[in-house]
Scaffold this active site. Structure first.
Site, PDB file in Angstrom:
ATOM      1  N   HIS A 147      41.663  49.221  -1.325  1.00 10.65           N
ATOM      2  CA  HIS A 147      42.854  49.744  -0.649  1.00 10.65           C
ATOM      3  C   HIS A 147      42.706  51.247  -0.427  1.00 10.65           C
ATOM      4  O   HIS A 147      42.946  51.764   0.666  1.00 10.65           O
ATOM      5  CB  HIS A 147      44.101  49.473  -1.487  1.00 10.65           C
ATOM      6  CG  HIS A 147      44.614  48.078  -1.403  1.00 10.65           C
ATOM      7  ND1 HIS A 147      44.516  47.303  -0.280  1.00 10.65           N
ATOM      8  CD2 HIS A 147      45.263  47.303  -2.326  1.00 10.65           C
ATOM      9  CE1 HIS A 147      45.073  46.132  -0.505  1.00 10.65           C
ATOM     10  NE2 HIS A 147      45.534  46.102  -1.739  1.00 10.65           N
TER      11      HIS A 147
ATOM     12  N   HIS B 208      39.539  45.560  -5.995  1.00  9.56           N
ATOM     13  CA  HIS B 208      40.560  45.267  -4.981  1.00  9.56           C
ATOM     14  C   HIS B 208      41.382  46.520  -4.683  1.00  9.56           C
ATOM     15  O   HIS B 208      41.573  46.896  -3.518  1.00  9.56           O
ATOM     16  CB  HIS B 208      41.460  44.136  -5.498  1.00  9.56           C
ATOM     17  CG  HIS B 208      42.676  43.850  -4.660  1.00  9.56           C
ATOM     18  ND1 HIS B 208      42.816  42.725  -3.902  1.00  9.56           N
ATOM     19  CD2 HIS B 208      43.811  44.551  -4.468  1.00  9.56           C
ATOM     20  CE1 HIS B 208      43.981  42.736  -3.287  1.00  9.56           C
ATOM     21  NE2 HIS B 208      44.614  43.842  -3.616  1.00  9.56           N
ATOM     22  N   GLU B 209      41.869  47.178  -5.743  1.00 12.41           N
ATOM     23  CA  GLU B 209      42.720  48.353  -5.548  1.00 12.41           C
ATOM     24  C   GLU B 209      41.926  49.533  -4.996  1.00 12.41           C
ATOM     25  O   GLU B 209      42.420  50.290  -4.164  1.00 12.41           O
ATOM     26  CB  GLU B 209      43.405  48.727  -6.862  1.00 12.41           C
ATOM     27  CG  GLU B 209      44.286  47.641  -7.450  1.00 12.41           C
ATOM     28  CD  GLU B 209      45.379  47.188  -6.500  1.00 12.41           C
ATOM     29  OE1 GLU B 209      45.855  46.058  -6.642  1.00 12.41           O
ATOM     30  OE2 GLU B 209      45.750  47.966  -5.587  1.00 12.41           O
TER      31      GLU B 209
ATOM     32  N   HIS C 244      44.947  43.684   3.066  1.00  8.80           N
ATOM     33  CA  HIS C 244      44.550  42.360   2.597  1.00  8.80           C
ATOM     34  C   HIS C 244      43.899  41.527   3.696  1.00  8.80           C
ATOM     35  O   HIS C 244      44.229  41.669   4.870  1.00  8.80           O
ATOM     36  CB  HIS C 244      45.775  41.617   2.057  1.00  8.80           C
ATOM     37  CG  HIS C 244      46.414  42.317   0.906  1.00  8.80           C
ATOM     38  ND1 HIS C 244      47.710  42.788   0.950  1.00  8.80           N
ATOM     39  CD2 HIS C 244      45.931  42.649  -0.305  1.00  8.80           C
ATOM     40  CE1 HIS C 244      48.002  43.367  -0.201  1.00  8.80           C
ATOM     41  NE2 HIS C 244      46.943  43.302  -0.983  1.00  8.80           N
TER      42      HIS C 244
END
Length: 850
Positions: A137, A133-134, A143
């Site tokens: 980014h 997830h990070e 998101h």
């Protein structure tokens, strides 16, 4: 831009940002990957948080980010802190700010570390999805619940709307990659509830219901596709390459996956492996241990089964007659046609055993004035003369009664005069009226008898007494604002929006979509129009008006028009053509929409259109090709990259493999200077190979490098440096493991009942075990070339008290063996996938009670 406490707020989401730098500066043509370097600052491995250490975190993070290379065209490359100055951009994984826990900046920063905070326990968060997830980014994604179109899917709690991790992006900020909204994305926050009881993220269709988020580790299929699309890499459409019959037939759907593809079978089918290819085959429900017919005779058929007599098709037809004008004088002809049709349907049933049902509805001319419309005692300009009735059980008395009901209904209709017909409203009313008694699962056709065609508002302009044009979109239900059901508007002809009470009507486009579009809840399978000549300039005019309805829907059949010289002849033709009408409707009903099923061969960047004969494809805007192979319009056509060892890629000049861009020129890369010191990095069952591993010496060459396996105690086998002592130990380990597996598999098979399923299970398991043995090197060395065998999970236990537990232990051992020893290219992942699938099928079929 740092997002603080990212995971504390729920963790998740994907929205590609259009205004950040992408990681396209390090393209490796040889690997077909964009390289994204990352490093841990010195001392990170010594950090401690609870029971987690930095060393544990490094192992978990490395294992997670390895999947980017496996699933996308982005490769996360771990480097040392000393090497970071060799790169224009690099990701620093740190825990300098302990309050940040797990967070990251967005997109690529130039000449500065991209800060990505990972507390040592982050790799365990959210079922393991937090790490990737990070990193998503860092790769330029916000998101999923911040997408510009998120309001079509979810509702954000008012207290969170506009905050940093919930604010909606505008379309200029968000790069639309054609991605469907993805509740499985690792970038979608889970939904919680605030003190007022409302969810942080609710479903659009039910705001008080928390969003149904199920994040898929290591990333969802859409995450993988969108990441590659965002960086300009084309993900292969494996389904398109395999063809429409990929899964065994057009009724099944081939689903493109980041690796390979899978088959989504129609109901009543299951996936099996035939000649190493996954296909859908019929499930023989009648062969199940428990008889699904509860003792009655079971009849298996493709896609299902029936009990007792095999299921036959149900044909429904409605004879729709103009109840006004000329037809008032031909009631006897019309009702005699009904009687003859009933008798024919009874004969059809006797011939083939299928069910035939028929009904009659009446409609009116369009032209009325106010007095005629509302001063009559029983104004019925739409009327059910006979509901749809099953003809099989009708006696002679029943047929006579139906004949008389037909005469009575036509006699009650106002005679009117011969103006253009109200056919479109009559069709909508006939299909939507509950009293018509349509069945849900049947072949449906409507047969119209008419003489002057239908009219439109455009044809009659604003003539007095003609009513108003109704909505320009088709109705989606029977409900209306002023009446309990849609068909009430047609029964009484009322229009609450017009002075004087005149009714409104639906124009051609919405009427055609309501009746002919297969996606409509009320669609019929075929419309047959019998036209009496006399009021038309030419026969072509009559035919073209009705066929013009097809211009409004996405199908190339659905209407057939026939001409007759008189009304009596018209009804004779209807009776004579009845069997053809019913068969045509059945054929139309069985037509397959390959586009909707996803079984078409259209390229991923092409649009599919359904046709009567099949489907057609066309490349999307910005792409060229024959629609089965579409390529993006090449931006390199206008860019000259004529320097030595240069070429154009994705609209920019790039260097050949082994070279890198420096001040506009391509210079040699010293691969030996950046190759990792260790032979491999092994974690959580995944092994990442590096060139010139332990036991080998690297020699740089112009544009490449060479490796010599010259370490003491090492030997080159199949291009891999292998420790001589270790591979002998591993050979024994493999032999012992497979001896145990074979023995316990034989014990399991002795206990299984003999059914078609168990025979298939045994055949498939034995074939794949043989393939595992064939995929190993004759010396049985480990595929990763490590100098020590990993024996931690090789102390196999086969103590299953039941067949199901024993089968699970056998599967686990085969999966582990495949990962360690299946060295043939691609065989490891394939064998793991097959053994896992076979066990899932075994568990679903044989272990339902456990």
């Amino acid at each position: 831009m740092i997002i603080h406490d990212d995971c504390d707020k729920g963790e998740d989401g994907r929205a590609a940002l259009a205004l950040v730098r992408k990681w396209t500066n390090l393209w490796n043509a040889d690997q077909n990957k964009f390289i994204v370097p990352y490093y841990y600052p010195d001392g990170y491995e010594d950090e401690v948080f609870g029971e987690h250490t930095g060393a544990m975190s490094i192992e978990g993070i490395d294992a997670n980010v390895a999947h980017f290379e496996r699933l996308t065209c982005v490769k996360m490359k771990r480097i040392s802190e000393a090497e970071k100055d060799d790169y224009e951009s690099v990701v620093r994984v740190n825990w300098d700010n302990k309050d940040d826990a797990c967070s990251s900046g967005i997109g690529r920063w130039v000449h500065a570390d991209n800060r990505l905070n990972m507390r040592p326990d982050c790799y365990t968060w959210n079922s393991g999805t937090t790490v990737n997830h990070e990193f998503m980014h860092t790769l330029g994604f916000l998101h999923e619940h911040q997408r510009a179109d998120r309001d079509d899917w979810v509702i954000i709690h008012p207290d969170l709307e506009g905050t940093s991790n919930y604010g909606k992006l505008s379309f200029p900020e968000w790069e639309d990659l054609g991605s469907p909204y993805d509740f499985n994305s690792i970038l979608h926050y889970y939904a919680g509830r605030l003190p007022d009881g409302r969810p942080t993220i609710g479903m659009r269709t039910s705001p008080m219901t928390p969003a149904a988020v199920d994040r898929h580790w290591p990333m969802s299929a859409e995450d993988a596709f969108q990441l590659s699309a965002y960086h300009g890499c084309e993900m292969r459409n494996k389904c398109a390459e395999a063809g429409t019959m990929r899964c065994g037939g057009p009724e099944h759907r081939c689903q493109n996956e980041p690796i390979g593809y899978s088959c989504v079978c129609a109901e009543g089918y299951e996936t099996v492996i035939v000649d190493e290819v996954e296909v859908c085959v019929d499930i023989d429900e009648c062969a199940a241990v428990v008889n699904p017919c509860d003792g009655a005779e079971c009849h298996n058929h493709e896609g299902g089964f029936s009990c007792g007599e095999p299921v036959k098709e149900v044909h429904e037809a409605v004879l729709m007659i103009d109840g006004t004008g000329s037809y008032a004088s031909y009631r006897a002809d019309a009702c005699q046609a009904l009687e003859d049709m009933i008798k024919k349907m009874k004969d059809y049933h006797a011939e083939n055993g299928e069910t035939y049902r028929i009904g009659v509805s009446l409609y009116s001319d369009r032209y009325f004035n106010y007095a005629d419309e509302f001063t009559r005692t029983t104004p019925r300009h739409f009327h059910i003369s006979m509901p749809i009735t099953d003809t099989l059980g009708m006696t002679d008395d029943d047929i006579t009664y139906a004949h008389n009901q037909c005469l009575l209904g036509l006699g009650n209709m106002w005679n009117g005069w011969d103006a253009r017909e109200d056919v479109l409203s009559g069709l909508m009313w006939t299909r939507s009226a509950r009293e018509m008694n349509w069945l849900e699962n049947s072949t449906k056709s409507i047969i119209i008898a008419t003489d002057v065609g239908f009219w439109t508002k455009e044809m009659y302009g604003t003539r007095t007494g003609q009513g108003t044009q109704g909505p320009n979109v088709p109705p989606t239900s029977l409900s209306s604002p002023d009446y309990p059901t849609l068909h009430d508007l047609f029964i009484y002809g009322k229009n609450p929006n017009q002075d004087g009470g005149m009714y409104s009507y639906y124009p051609e486009a919405p009427a055609a979509q309501f009746i002919l579009d297969p996606s409509s809840e009320f669609a019929i399978d075929h419309l047959f129009v019998s036209v009496k000549s006399g009021y038309w300039a030419t026969q072509t005019d009559a035919v073209n008006q009705y066929l013009g309805l097809l211009d409004h829907v996405s199908r190339t059949t659905g209407v057939d028009v026939f001409m007759s010289s008189s009304i009596p002849e018209q009804f004779q033709h209807i009776v004579l053509g009845l069997k053809d009408f019913l068969d045509t409707a059945a054929t139309s009903s069985a037509a397959i929409d390959e586009c909707a099923l996803g079984t078409d061969d259209c390229h991923a960047d092409a649009s599919c259109s359904d046709t009567h004969e099949g489907y057609s494809c066309s490349c999307n805007e910005g792409y060229n090709g024959n629609s089965f192979s579409c390529t993006i319009v090449d931006p390199c056509e206008s860019l000259s990259c004529d320097g030595a060892r240069q070429f154009c890629a994705f609209g920019a000049c790039a260097c050949e493999a082994g070279y890198e861009m420096s001040d506009g020129s391509c210079v040699d890369v010293n691969e030996c200077a950046i190759i990792a010191d260790s032979a491999s990095v092994t974690s959580l069952g995944d092994t990442i190979l590096v060139p010139c591993a332990a036991g080998a010496t690297c020699h740089n060459t112009d544009g490449s490098y060479e490796c010599d396996c010259d370490g003491e105690g090492w030997e080159e086998i199949d291009g891999i440096c292998v420790n001589e002592k270790a591979w002998k130990q591993v050979q024994t380990q493999y032999t012992i493991r497979m001896h145990k597996v074979n023995g316990h598999l034989a014990r399991l098979l002795e206990n299984l009942p003999t059914t078609r399923f168990t025979r298939n299970y045994i055949r498939k398991m034995i074939a794949k075990i043989q393939e595992l043995d064939d995929s190993t090197n004759e010396d049985k060395y480990l595929c990763d070339g490590s100098d020590q065998p990993d024996v931690g999970d090789d102390l196999m236990v086969f103590d299953g008290e039941t067949d199901c537990k024993l089968a699970s232990q056998i599967k686990s051992s085969l999966v582990s063996a495949s990962r360690k020893w299946a060295c043939a290219r691609g065989s490891s992942d394939r064998l793991v996938r097959h053994f896992t699938k076979y066990h899932r099928q075994f568990k679903n079929r044989m272990c339902a009670d456990e």
